[in-house]
Scaffold this active site. Structure first.
Site, PDB file in Angstrom:
ATOM      1  N   TYR A   1      30.859  11.928  30.886  1.00 27.43           N
ATOM      2  CA  TYR A   1      31.105  13.376  30.971  1.00 27.43           C
ATOM      3  C   TYR A   1      32.583  13.646  31.261  1.00 27.43           C
ATOM      4  CZ  TYR A   1      30.991  18.058  33.097  1.00 27.43           C
ATOM      5  OH  TYR A   1      31.233  19.372  33.418  1.00 27.43           O
TER       6      TYR A   1
ATOM      7  N   SER B   1      36.765  20.553  32.883  1.00 27.04           N
ATOM      8  CA  SER B   1      36.275  20.261  34.239  1.00 27.04           C
ATOM      9  C   SER B   1      37.364  19.496  34.977  1.00 27.04           C
ATOM     10  CB  SER B   1      35.024  19.385  34.168  1.00 27.04           C
ATOM     11  OG  SER B   1      34.678  18.888  35.447  1.00 27.04           O
TER      12      SER B   1
HETATM   13  P1  NAP Z   1      24.320  25.180  32.896  1.00 28.66           P
HETATM   14  O1  NAP Z   1      24.038  26.166  33.971  1.00 28.66           O
HETATM   15  O2  NAP Z   1      23.559  23.884  32.858  1.00 28.66           O
HETATM   16  O3  NAP Z   1      24.182  25.942  31.478  1.00 28.66           O
HETATM   17  C1  NAP Z   1      24.387  25.210  30.305  1.00 28.66           C
HETATM   18  C2  NAP Z   1      24.411  26.182  29.135  1.00 28.66           C
HETATM   19  O4  NAP Z   1      24.755  25.447  27.951  1.00 28.66           O
HETATM   20  C3  NAP Z   1      23.073  26.832  28.872  1.00 28.66           C
HETATM   21  O5  NAP Z   1      23.306  28.153  28.449  1.00 28.66           O
HETATM   22  C4  NAP Z   1      22.489  25.989  27.739  1.00 28.66           C
HETATM   23  O6  NAP Z   1      21.566  26.700  26.905  1.00 28.66           O
HETATM   24  C5  NAP Z   1      23.756  25.667  26.964  1.00 28.66           C
HETATM   25  N1  NAP Z   1      23.664  24.475  26.116  1.00 28.66           N
HETATM   26  C6  NAP Z   1      23.344  23.205  26.467  1.00 28.66           C
HETATM   27  N2  NAP Z   1      23.378  22.390  25.401  1.00 28.66           N
HETATM   28  C7  NAP Z   1      23.727  23.170  24.344  1.00 28.66           C
HETATM   29  C8  NAP Z   1      23.893  22.923  22.963  1.00 28.66           C
HETATM   30  N3  NAP Z   1      23.735  21.693  22.431  1.00 28.66           N
HETATM   31  N4  NAP Z   1      24.220  23.964  22.148  1.00 28.66           N
HETATM   32  C9  NAP Z   1      24.377  25.221  22.654  1.00 28.66           C
HETATM   33  N5  NAP Z   1      24.229  25.508  23.972  1.00 28.66           N
HETATM   34  C10 NAP Z   1      23.903  24.486  24.800  1.00 28.66           C
HETATM   35  O7  NAP Z   1      25.869  24.750  32.904  1.00 28.66           O
HETATM   36  P2  NAP Z   1      27.168  25.374  33.608  1.00 28.66           P
HETATM   37  O8  NAP Z   1      27.317  24.710  34.914  1.00 28.66           O
HETATM   38  O9  NAP Z   1      27.197  26.834  33.492  1.00 28.66           O
HETATM   39  O10 NAP Z   1      28.279  24.710  32.661  1.00 28.66           O
HETATM   40  C11 NAP Z   1      28.982  25.432  31.678  1.00 28.66           C
HETATM   41  C12 NAP Z   1      30.226  24.633  31.334  1.00 28.66           C
HETATM   42  O11 NAP Z   1      31.006  24.445  32.522  1.00 28.66           O
HETATM   43  C13 NAP Z   1      29.924  23.224  30.804  1.00 28.66           C
HETATM   44  O12 NAP Z   1      30.817  22.904  29.762  1.00 28.66           O
HETATM   45  C14 NAP Z   1      30.189  22.348  32.012  1.00 28.66           C
HETATM   46  O13 NAP Z   1      30.535  21.038  31.649  1.00 28.66           O
HETATM   47  C15 NAP Z   1      31.324  23.087  32.669  1.00 28.66           C
HETATM   48  N6  NAP Z   1      31.527  22.779  34.076  1.00 28.66           N
HETATM   49  C16 NAP Z   1      30.591  23.101  35.010  1.00 28.66           C
HETATM   50  C17 NAP Z   1      30.823  22.776  36.345  1.00 28.66           C
HETATM   51  C18 NAP Z   1      29.847  23.092  37.441  1.00 28.66           C
HETATM   52  O14 NAP Z   1      30.032  22.637  38.569  1.00 28.66           O
HETATM   53  N7  NAP Z   1      28.802  23.870  37.189  1.00 28.66           N
HETATM   54  C19 NAP Z   1      31.999  22.115  36.711  1.00 28.66           C
HETATM   55  C20 NAP Z   1      32.923  21.809  35.729  1.00 28.66           C
HETATM   56  C21 NAP Z   1      32.682  22.146  34.416  1.00 28.66           C
HETATM   57  P3  NAP Z   1      19.964  26.801  27.299  1.00 28.66           P
HETATM   58  O15 NAP Z   1      19.881  27.798  28.448  1.00 28.66           O
HETATM   59  O16 NAP Z   1      19.340  27.313  26.045  1.00 28.66           O
HETATM   60  O17 NAP Z   1      19.554  25.421  27.692  1.00 28.66           O
END
Ligand code: NAP
Length: 248
Positions: free
Chosen positions: A157, A143
């Site tokens: 985080y 991130s």
């Molecule tokens: P999201 O929409 O909240 O989705 C999170 C995903 O992770 C879901 O598929 C969830 O599964 C899974 N998950 C959560 N805890 C887990 C665990 N302990 N073991 C296995 N799977 C787990 O998140 P996102 O925004 O797509 O984020 C994905 C990645 O991008 C993360 O690493 C996040 O830090 C990074 N990121 C996101 C942003 C942003 O703005 N969105 C920015 C920077 C970085 P369930 O559906 O079963 O709960």
């Protein structure tokens, strides 16, 4: 060339978009999820409709036995891995650092750091040429928080993502001779459920408007970069930290 990949946290957000793009290329995709089976099954169907193959595999990335079982399951169905997306990650509520509990910090570091390291190790063990693998590509989802620090919101985080950057730099050097490329994407403000899980459902739209490009990014825009790093088109790219942040 068609590839076999595994995506942790593939049921929603960035992982989901990556799975569907991989499906469009005819790839085979392991869609890992933590608890949301319905969402994961919906992604499996979307990958199949797009032209790929997929299975959903439940498992908590912070538990070693789950991690091994998830990798075993995808290789049993689709054969040796070519690519791995280290994507699962969580946020906690926006909170002053002075109020953080031990439980909060342990959860963030267990899933985002320990989980990501365990998964990267398992991917590397299976892809390493010295262990009978065929080499491959690991994409870690970091991130821009790693360089911004997320003050007043989630400095735990941000630190967990700093660890992902360091892991990426180290593993790119250590695993290059094994035929494994290791890179990270660093998304900025991307429209997914993660912001609601931090208590700020409007965060990406609100802060995205203040970025140089004037808007938040989409999961699809992030997935495009992940797929490129997995693919042979990026065959000489390793150790890169690629910001997908609209210039922020
Ligand atoms: P999201 O929409 O909240 O989705 C999170 C995903 O992770 C879901 O598929 C969830 O599964 C899974 N998950 C959560 N805890 C887990 C665990 N302990 N073991 C296995 N799977 C787990 O998140 P996102 O925004 O797509 O984020 C994905 C990645 O991008 C993360 O690493 C996040 O830090 C990074 N990121 C996101 C942003 C942003 O703005 N969105 C920015 C920077 C970085 P369930 O559906 O079963 O709960």
């Amino acid at each position: 060339m068609a590839k076999t990949i595994l995506i942790t946290g593939g049921s929603r957000g960035i992982g989901r978009a990556t799975a569907i793009l991989a499906g469009q290329r005819g790839w085979s995709v392991g869609v890992n999820y933590a608890g949301n089976a319905a969402a994961a099954e919906q992604v499996v169907k979307a990958v199949q409709t797009a032209g790929g193959k997929a299975i959903a595999i439940k498992g908590d990335v912070s538990l070693e036995a789950d991690v091994i079982a998830v990798f075993d399951a995808v290789e049993k169905v689709f054969g040796k891995l070519d690519g791995f997306v280290n994507n699962a990650g969580v946020l906690d509520r926006k909170q002053p650092f002075l109020d953080y509990s031990l439980e909060r910090m342990k959860r963030i570091f267990d899933i985002n750091v320990l989980g990501a390291y365990l998964c990267a190790r398992e991917a590397a063990r299976r892809m390493a040429k010295s262990r009978g693998g065929k080499g491959g590509s690991i994409v870690n989802v970091s991130s821009v928080a790693a360089r911004l620090g997320a003050p007043d919101e989630y400095v735990d985080y941000a630190g967990s993502k700093g660890a992902i950057d360091s892991m990426t730099l180290g593993l790119a050097k250590e695993l290059g001779p094994e035929g494994i490329r290791v890179n990270a994407v660093r998304p900025g403000l991307i429209e997914t459920d993660i912001h609601a899980s931090g208590g700020q459902p409007d965060r990406a739209a609100r802060l995205g408007a203040m970025t140089p490009l004037g808007r938040p990014g989409s999961a699809q825009e992030t997935a495009e970069a992940i797929i490129w790093l997995l693919d042979d088109a990026a065959s000489y790219v390793s150790g890169a930290l690629l910001d997908i942040s609209g210039g922020r």
